[in-house]
Design a protein around this motif. Sequence first.
Motif, short mmCIF file in Angstrom:
data_model
loop_
_atom_site.label_atom_id
_atom_site.label_comp_id
_atom_site.label_asym_id
_atom_site.label_seq_id
_atom_site.Cartn_x
_atom_site.Cartn_y
_atom_site.Cartn_z
N GLY A 113 3.11 -5.02 2.07
CA GLY A 113 4.57 -5.12 2.12
C GLY A 113 5.03 -6.29 2.96
O GLY A 113 5.96 -7.02 2.58
N GLU A 114 4.38 -6.50 4.11
CA GLU A 114 4.75 -7.62 4.98
C GLU A 114 4.38 -8.95 4.34
O GLU A 114 5.16 -9.92 4.40
CB GLU A 114 4.06 -7.47 6.33
CG GLU A 114 4.46 -8.54 7.33
CD GLU A 114 3.78 -8.37 8.68
OE1 GLU A 114 4.09 -9.17 9.59
OE2 GLU A 114 2.94 -7.45 8.81
N LEU A 115 3.20 -9.00 3.73
CA LEU A 115 2.79 -10.23 3.05
C LEU A 115 3.78 -10.57 1.93
O LEU A 115 4.19 -11.74 1.80
CB LEU A 115 1.38 -10.06 2.47
CG LEU A 115 0.89 -11.20 1.57
CD1 LEU A 115 0.82 -12.52 2.34
CD2 LEU A 115 -0.47 -10.86 0.96
N ALA A 116 4.15 -9.58 1.16
CA ALA A 116 5.09 -9.82 0.07
C ALA A 116 6.42 -10.33 0.60
O ALA A 116 7.02 -11.25 0.04
CB ALA A 116 5.29 -8.53 -0.73
N ARG A 117 6.88 -9.73 1.70
CA ARG A 117 8.16 -10.16 2.27
C ARG A 117 8.09 -11.60 2.78
O ARG A 117 8.99 -12.40 2.51
CB ARG A 117 8.56 -9.21 3.40
CG ARG A 117 9.87 -9.58 4.10
CD ARG A 117 10.20 -8.57 5.20
NE ARG A 117 9.14 -8.52 6.20
CZ ARG A 117 9.01 -9.41 7.19
NH1 ARG A 117 9.87 -10.44 7.29
NH2 ARG A 117 8.04 -9.29 8.07
N LEU A 118 7.04 -11.93 3.47
CA LEU A 118 6.90 -13.28 4.00
C LEU A 118 6.75 -14.32 2.90
O LEU A 118 7.25 -15.45 3.03
CB LEU A 118 5.69 -13.34 4.95
CG LEU A 118 5.84 -12.59 6.28
CD1 LEU A 118 4.51 -12.56 7.02
CD2 LEU A 118 6.91 -13.26 7.14
N ALA A 119 6.09 -13.94 1.82
CA ALA A 119 5.83 -14.89 0.73
C ALA A 119 6.99 -14.96 -0.26
O ALA A 119 7.02 -15.87 -1.11
CB ALA A 119 4.54 -14.52 0.00
N GLY A 120 7.89 -14.00 -0.19
CA GLY A 120 9.01 -14.00 -1.13
C GLY A 120 8.63 -13.49 -2.50
O GLY A 120 9.20 -13.92 -3.51
N ARG A 159 -5.11 -2.14 2.94
CA ARG A 159 -5.64 -3.50 2.88
C ARG A 159 -5.03 -4.31 4.02
O ARG A 159 -3.83 -4.24 4.27
CB ARG A 159 -5.32 -4.15 1.54
CG ARG A 159 -6.04 -3.55 0.35
CD ARG A 159 -5.84 -4.42 -0.88
NE ARG A 159 -6.52 -3.89 -2.06
CZ ARG A 159 -5.97 -3.10 -2.96
NH1 ARG A 159 -4.70 -2.75 -2.82
NH2 ARG A 159 -6.67 -2.65 -3.99
N GLU A 160 -5.85 -5.11 4.65
CA GLU A 160 -5.39 -5.95 5.74
C GLU A 160 -5.46 -7.41 5.31
O GLU A 160 -6.53 -7.95 5.06
CB GLU A 160 -6.24 -5.73 6.99
CG GLU A 160 -6.15 -4.32 7.58
CD GLU A 160 -4.76 -4.05 8.15
OE1 GLU A 160 -4.05 -5.02 8.49
OE2 GLU A 160 -4.39 -2.85 8.24
N ARG A 218 -2.33 -18.70 0.49
CA ARG A 218 -2.78 -18.72 -0.91
C ARG A 218 -1.65 -18.24 -1.83
O ARG A 218 -1.44 -18.82 -2.90
CB ARG A 218 -4.02 -17.85 -1.07
CG ARG A 218 -4.67 -18.02 -2.47
CD ARG A 218 -5.99 -17.27 -2.54
NE ARG A 218 -6.65 -17.43 -3.83
CZ ARG A 218 -7.57 -18.33 -4.12
NH1 ARG A 218 -7.95 -19.23 -3.19
NH2 ARG A 218 -8.13 -18.38 -5.31
N VAL A 219 -0.93 -17.20 -1.43
CA VAL A 219 0.18 -16.71 -2.25
C VAL A 219 1.26 -17.78 -2.36
O VAL A 219 1.84 -17.98 -3.43
CB VAL A 219 0.75 -15.40 -1.67
CG1 VAL A 219 2.02 -14.99 -2.43
CG2 VAL A 219 -0.28 -14.29 -1.74
N LEU A 220 1.53 -18.49 -1.26
CA LEU A 220 2.52 -19.57 -1.31
C LEU A 220 2.07 -20.68 -2.26
O LEU A 220 2.89 -21.25 -2.99
CB LEU A 220 2.75 -20.13 0.09
CG LEU A 220 3.43 -19.17 1.09
CD1 LEU A 220 3.50 -19.81 2.47
CD2 LEU A 220 4.82 -18.79 0.62
N ARG A 221 0.78 -20.97 -2.28
CA ARG A 221 0.26 -21.97 -3.20
C ARG A 221 0.38 -21.48 -4.65
O ARG A 221 0.71 -22.25 -5.55
CB ARG A 221 -1.20 -22.28 -2.87
CG ARG A 221 -1.40 -22.99 -1.54
CD ARG A 221 -2.87 -23.17 -1.23
NE ARG A 221 -3.51 -24.08 -2.20
CZ ARG A 221 -4.82 -24.12 -2.41
NH1 ARG A 221 -5.63 -23.30 -1.76
NH2 ARG A 221 -5.32 -24.98 -3.29
#
Length: 247
Positions: free
Chosen positions: A4-11, A37-38, A46-49
Amino acid sequence: MRSGELARLAGVTVRALRHYHQEGVLPEPERGSNGYREYRVSDLVRVLRIRRLSAVGVPLDEMTALLDGETADAGALLDSLDAELAAQIDRLAAQRSLIARLRATDAAPDVPPELAPHLAVLAAAGGPADLANMDRDQSVLLAHLAGEEGMPRLTRLYEILSTPALSPLIAEISARFAEIDTDTASAEIDGFIETVVTAFGPIVAEVTDAGGAVDLGPGAGLIDDLVRIQFTPAQRRVLREIERRLS
């Protein structure tokens, strides 16, 4: 960080992350002792790329090599993407032109654009609404069977039929045809056939002389199938006789 945090940061959405995992462009990290998952900051990069490549138009199934640095031929990929976009722009421009043509004639979007203005005139001439709907269905099938090669001759036929001078006659013929049934007197049917042949014989001859009859190919029998669905047995007999007289 968790998904959830990764998704929020990556948009992106958590669902998008799952899709990236399924497509193999984002490796799935191991789960911690808590069962979650951590993700690391490298996963965020990588998600931003991935998002950058998606914005350019790179398909997910072609990203892995770029993300992992396994290919240096980015120029060829960009050339391919540019050519694809140019083709899409051409298709969209043609689609907008088609929409403009349909708007100009106030025609329904489900009819062939070459025939749309003429069908609109024929519908406005009067006559039973059911016959107008049948004309529409026949025009759709005829245009499909005629293809690009036969469309000019088919369009010419509809153009002639929709001339203002013929509108009252077509409305009259349509109304009389709609009334034909098994009880219609033979003399009345003969008179109707004669009216149609006299009116449309020269038109059929003109179109035929201009380039031959429209070739409907192996699908010509489909027109007969449609006629069987649309008209009564009495009407079909009249149409067969008219066709015989005009051919």
